[in-house]
Write a protein that holds these residues in place. Sequence first.
Motif, PDB file in Angstrom:
ATOM      1  N   PRO A   1       0.830  -1.215   0.000  1.00 20.80           N
ATOM      2  CA  PRO A   1       0.000   0.000   0.000  1.00 20.80           C
ATOM      3  C   PRO A   1       0.864   1.264   0.000  1.00 20.80           C
ATOM      4  O   PRO A   1       1.974   1.255   0.531  1.00 20.80           O
ATOM      5  N   SER A   2       0.333   2.343  -0.570  1.00 23.37           N
ATOM      6  CA  SER A   2       1.120   3.578  -0.671  1.00 23.37           C
ATOM      7  C   SER A   2       1.158   4.306   0.675  1.00 23.37           C
ATOM      8  O   SER A   2       0.376   4.015   1.582  1.00 23.37           O
ATOM      9  N   LEU A   4       0.141   7.144   1.201  1.00 22.39           N
ATOM     10  CA  LEU A   4      -1.127   7.862   1.392  1.00 22.39           C
ATOM     11  C   LEU A   4      -2.165   6.990   2.091  1.00 22.39           C
ATOM     12  O   LEU A   4      -3.204   7.468   2.532  1.00 22.39           O
ATOM     13  N   ASN A   5      -1.864   5.687   2.172  1.00 22.39           N
ATOM     14  CA  ASN A   5      -2.793   4.767   2.815  1.00 22.39           C
ATOM     15  C   ASN A   5      -2.293   4.339   4.199  1.00 22.39           C
ATOM     16  O   ASN A   5      -2.984   3.639   4.923  1.00 22.39           O
ATOM     17  N   THR A   6      -1.054   4.760   4.535  1.00 19.02           N
ATOM     18  CA  THR A   6      -0.463   4.252   5.780  1.00 19.02           C
ATOM     19  C   THR A   6       0.015   5.379   6.702  1.00 19.02           C
ATOM     20  O   THR A   6      -0.736   5.837   7.553  1.00 19.02           O
ATOM     21  N   ILE A   8       1.000   8.609   6.112  1.00 20.41           N
ATOM     22  CA  ILE A   8       0.553  10.011   5.959  1.00 20.41           C
ATOM     23  C   ILE A   8      -0.741  10.249   6.758  1.00 20.41           C
ATOM     24  O   ILE A   8      -0.809  11.203   7.542  1.00 20.41           O
ATOM     25  N   PRO A   9      -1.761   9.382   6.623  1.00 13.01           N
ATOM     26  CA  PRO A   9      -2.932   9.568   7.497  1.00 13.01           C
ATOM     27  C   PRO A   9      -2.565   9.496   8.981  1.00 13.01           C
ATOM     28  O   PRO A   9      -3.095  10.255   9.798  1.00 13.01           O
ATOM     29  N   LEU A  62      -1.208  -1.554  14.260  1.00 11.43           N
ATOM     30  CA  LEU A  62      -2.087  -2.116  13.223  1.00 11.43           C
ATOM     31  C   LEU A  62      -1.531  -1.854  11.817  1.00 11.43           C
ATOM     32  O   LEU A  62      -1.651  -2.698  10.928  1.00 11.43           O
ATOM     33  N   ILE A  63      -0.919  -0.682  11.617  1.00 12.77           N
ATOM     34  CA  ILE A  63      -0.328  -0.384  10.296  1.00 12.77           C
ATOM     35  C   ILE A  63       0.834  -1.344  10.029  1.00 12.77           C
ATOM     36  O   ILE A  63       0.948  -1.932   8.944  1.00 12.77           O
ATOM     37  N   ALA A  65       1.336  -4.272  11.382  1.00 12.20           N
ATOM     38  CA  ALA A  65       0.800  -5.632  11.199  1.00 12.20           C
ATOM     39  C   ALA A  65       0.258  -5.814   9.786  1.00 12.20           C
ATOM     40  O   ALA A  65       0.473  -6.854   9.153  1.00 12.20           O
ATOM     41  N   ALA A  66      -0.420  -4.790   9.267  1.00 13.83           N
ATOM     42  CA  ALA A  66      -0.996  -4.889   7.919  1.00 13.83           C
ATOM     43  C   ALA A  66       0.102  -4.960   6.861  1.00 13.83           C
ATOM     44  O   ALA A  66      -0.037  -5.653   5.855  1.00 13.83           O
ATOM     45  N   LEU A  67       1.204  -4.246   7.107  1.00 16.77           N
ATOM     46  CA  LEU A  67       2.271  -4.186   6.096  1.00 16.77           C
ATOM     47  C   LEU A  67       3.157  -5.422   6.108  1.00 16.77           C
ATOM     48  O   LEU A  67       3.595  -5.886   5.058  1.00 16.77           O
ATOM     49  N   TRP A  69       2.736  -8.444   8.264  1.00 12.91           N
ATOM     50  CA  TRP A  69       2.323  -9.747   8.797  1.00 12.91           C
ATOM     51  C   TRP A  69       1.407 -10.451   7.805  1.00 12.91           C
ATOM     52  O   TRP A  69       0.365  -9.961   7.470  1.00 12.91           O
TER      53      TRP A  69
ATOM     54  N   TRP B 224      -7.044 -13.680   7.913  1.00 14.44           N
ATOM     55  CA  TRP B 224      -6.113 -12.553   7.738  1.00 14.44           C
ATOM     56  C   TRP B 224      -5.475 -12.590   6.348  1.00 14.44           C
ATOM     57  O   TRP B 224      -5.327 -11.564   5.688  1.00 14.44           O
ATOM     58  N   GLU B 230      -4.877  -3.702   1.517  1.00 21.47           N
ATOM     59  CA  GLU B 230      -5.568  -2.429   1.826  1.00 21.47           C
ATOM     60  C   GLU B 230      -6.683  -2.626   2.857  1.00 21.47           C
ATOM     61  O   GLU B 230      -7.057  -1.693   3.560  1.00 21.47           O
ATOM     62  N   LYS B 232      -6.508  -4.492   5.427  1.00 19.64           N
ATOM     63  CA  LYS B 232      -5.970  -4.728   6.776  1.00 19.64           C
ATOM     64  C   LYS B 232      -5.573  -3.423   7.461  1.00 19.64           C
ATOM     65  O   LYS B 232      -5.255  -3.414   8.646  1.00 19.64           O
ATOM     66  N   LEU B 233      -5.543  -2.326   6.700  1.00 24.83           N
ATOM     67  CA  LEU B 233      -5.030  -1.068   7.258  1.00 24.83           C
ATOM     68  C   LEU B 233      -6.064  -0.377   8.143  1.00 24.83           C
ATOM     69  O   LEU B 233      -7.246  -0.345   7.811  1.00 24.83           O
ATOM     70  N   PRO B 234      -5.617   0.201   9.276  1.00 23.86           N
ATOM     71  CA  PRO B 234      -6.573   0.807  10.215  1.00 23.86           C
ATOM     72  C   PRO B 234      -7.058   2.196   9.795  1.00 23.86           C
ATOM     73  O   PRO B 234      -8.026   2.696  10.349  1.00 23.86           O
ATOM     74  N   ALA B 236      -8.045   4.820   6.452  1.00 22.29           N
ATOM     75  CA  ALA B 236      -8.407   4.801   5.032  1.00 22.29           C
ATOM     76  C   ALA B 236      -7.382   5.574   4.205  1.00 22.29           C
ATOM     77  O   ALA B 236      -6.518   6.270   4.754  1.00 22.29           O
ATOM     78  N   HIS B 237      -7.485   5.465   2.878  1.00 17.69           N
ATOM     79  CA  HIS B 237      -6.621   6.247   1.993  1.00 17.69           C
ATOM     80  C   HIS B 237      -6.821   7.729   2.300  1.00 17.69           C
ATOM     81  O   HIS B 237      -7.932   8.161   2.605  1.00 17.69           O
ATOM     82  N   PHE B 238      -5.734   8.515   2.175  1.00 16.33           N
ATOM     83  CA  PHE B 238      -5.765   9.905   2.633  1.00 16.33           C
ATOM     84  C   PHE B 238      -6.931  10.705   2.047  1.00 16.33           C
ATOM     85  O   PHE B 238      -7.644  11.378   2.786  1.00 16.33           O
ATOM     86  N   PHE B 246      -9.739   9.178   4.480  1.00 19.76           N
ATOM     87  CA  PHE B 246      -9.250   9.534   5.809  1.00 19.76           C
ATOM     88  C   PHE B 246      -9.532  10.991   6.166  1.00 19.76           C
ATOM     89  O   PHE B 246     -10.051  11.292   7.243  1.00 19.76           O
TER      90      PHE B 246
END
Lengths: 69, 698
Positions: A1-2, A4-6, A8-9, A62-63, A65-67, A69, B224, B230, B232-234, B236-238, B246
């Motif tokens: 994921p970019s 912008l999805n991890t 940056i938010p 959580l970020i 873990a998502a990246l 795991w 899982w 995408e 799994k991410l806590p 959302a996209h910016f 987000f």
Amino acid sequence: PSLLNTWIPFLYLYGVGGIFFFAGLIIVKKSGSLDTTRKSHKRWMKIMLWGFFYFMFIHAFLIIAALYW
Amino acid sequence: MENYHNIGTTVDWIIMLVYFILVMLFGSYFGKYNRTTSDFFFGGRRFSWWLIAFSIVATGVGSHSFIKYSAKGFEQGLSSSMAYMNDWFFVPFFLFGWLPIIVYTKIRSIPEYFEKRFSPSARFIATVLLLFYMIGYIGIGFLTLGKAALPLLPEHFTILGSTFDVTLMGVVVLIAIITGFYITFGGQTAVIFTDLLQGFILLFAGLFLFALGIDYVGGFNIFWNLLPAEWKLPLAHFNEPASFNFIGIFWQDGVAGSIGFLFMNMGLIMRFMATKSVDEGRKAATFNILFMLPISAIVVSNAGWIGKAISIANPDLVSPNTNPDQIFVVVANLVSHPGVFGFIMAALTAALMSTVDTLINATAAIYINDVHRPIKKYLKAKIQTEREQEKKELSAARYSSAAITILGVLAVLVFKDFPTVYEAHGFFHSTLTPPLVVAIFLGVFWKRFTPAAVISSFIGGVALMILGAKYPSILIAPFDHGTPMDLKHPYTYIQALYNTFACTVVAVAITYTTPWQKGIVESIRKSANAKLIFSSFVIASVIFFGVVVMNLGSVWLLLALSILLSILVAIATTHYVKYDEEAQTLGLTSWSLDKAKEFFKGGKINNREGEKVIIDWKIKEGDDDVIFFSTDELQKMSAEVGDLVYISDSRWYLGGLKSIHSKIGEPHNETGIIYITKDHFESGQFVIGKKLIAEKEM
């Protein structure tokens, strides 16, 4: 994921959210309604600070873990 | 998009019916703890933090509901939990600003605060805005209930040879009628205990569903690994897609929604006011946000996550095109057995019913306090005995509950065309919370904030918000952080940032120009036509507002009119409203909380921290509302004669149900015993032979 999805938010959430949070902490402290010379209020101050970092940790965990795991 | 009908078996329907009847019986049992309208609405300020914290779960999960979060969990993944994890930023403002103020000033509703802090006219406008907000919230509740029930029902049914289609609005009307019967006329105490029971069941049902779902797909690792990265991410996209991003969710939910939830949601505020003290309210709020909300996020979203995993592993079982608002019902039915599905649906719909119930109760409280009583006062209604007045107000509360329910159903018409409940709720928060959020916030934390500024930010701010909604590509686009504009529902979320900004700019600009306004008003007052000039300002304001609402002109002309409108309203308010900054901020802002405590106590406050004492009790003749302690106990409690004291049954699990507040009288020498009156004994419903626990308030 970019980014912008991890991260940056994440940075925006705790950057802008952090401004609101610490502004709130400073205002209630300066106004005297949070009186940290009192034992119970000092404990509340700690709880509020720990709460901020607790949520930050959950999101970071959580970020990661998502990246990875 | 694939829609489902006729989900569930006869066993499920029977279980749902039995569950609803049991919950209603449980609630009506606690109706006996009502003593006055204060109890009906506020539960009498006596409960322990843990009892309130768990009773809030049903309200929180009900309003931030399983239908909309499961829908977003299915469409977007774990980021559906964002809204439950961004409420901490405003906790200092709430715990040490708003919460002590609403308790110590003994206000019964948010508009009442506006009258004390600003003026009756500010209260009137705040009442109108708040009723819109609450009725909108009820509408969202009905819409969610309708969407939850729709997949359970057939597509159409036949009566006497005629065939009727089952429509969303038809289901909503039916649910509203059921809610009318369901509403616990036992009042707030009954609502608190019903919600307490439902909170536990709800958490169990939601987590049980997650366990069943994980088991269904073959274990957590398989679940899982089925989810795309995408999902799994806590967060959302910016800034995309327009329907869930987000930045929009942060401003709509994390800022406007969080403040709205903590500062404006009368249903929730009434719960905090039912705690025995401010500190207990703080504990309830903190525990709720730190622990209950993250658990609730899993409870309400997991059906969507499981649904996504199943749709990848086996698209024949759950189609990737399933209507997102139906995914919860589809997954719950798929992973659980008949009967268990009925239990899960009953637990969740009953909790949602509770939320709507709480909101109707809270809106009725606002109606009685801010419409009914002021009108009675204005009409100088004949003086009645307290008992007669109580009786009339209780019946007015019930009639207004019915009227509010009907308005809530009509509000569904506004929201039902949004693609999902989530977006409808987002739009609702973005548009209805900013004016009140800004007004409450600045009112509590900024002493200089004036009635002219608050009324201008209500009227001028709303005019600018209406303009933003009509010209989003010009006015909201500069705030969009790169979010694409959906033409049908432009800037559903990020408009919260524009709306908050517009109201704040008007409020701050008018506050800082107060000396100029006073100068203008003084010079007009000196002229011969002063009355005519001020009247023309009011008439011009009404005309300008009408021109903006009806969109009669170019965007720049309307923008100029909105600014001019704010200025005219400010000058007219400065002239018409008597305002004494010193008196009207004392005890009403976070800068003078000690004063608020003194007003509350009716004397000097005693801040020394003492301990709780466990005592036996005896009844003493007399009518005075005072309780007599021994000198030893007073020393342990660090208490003095005249201090406020809270006394409850010493059995912790009662959570304050049997308790009273009173004042401390002259001490005696019988250590371990207190003297209470017969009235205290009856009011606290104490049990002979059971010890009491006493603690000093504040």
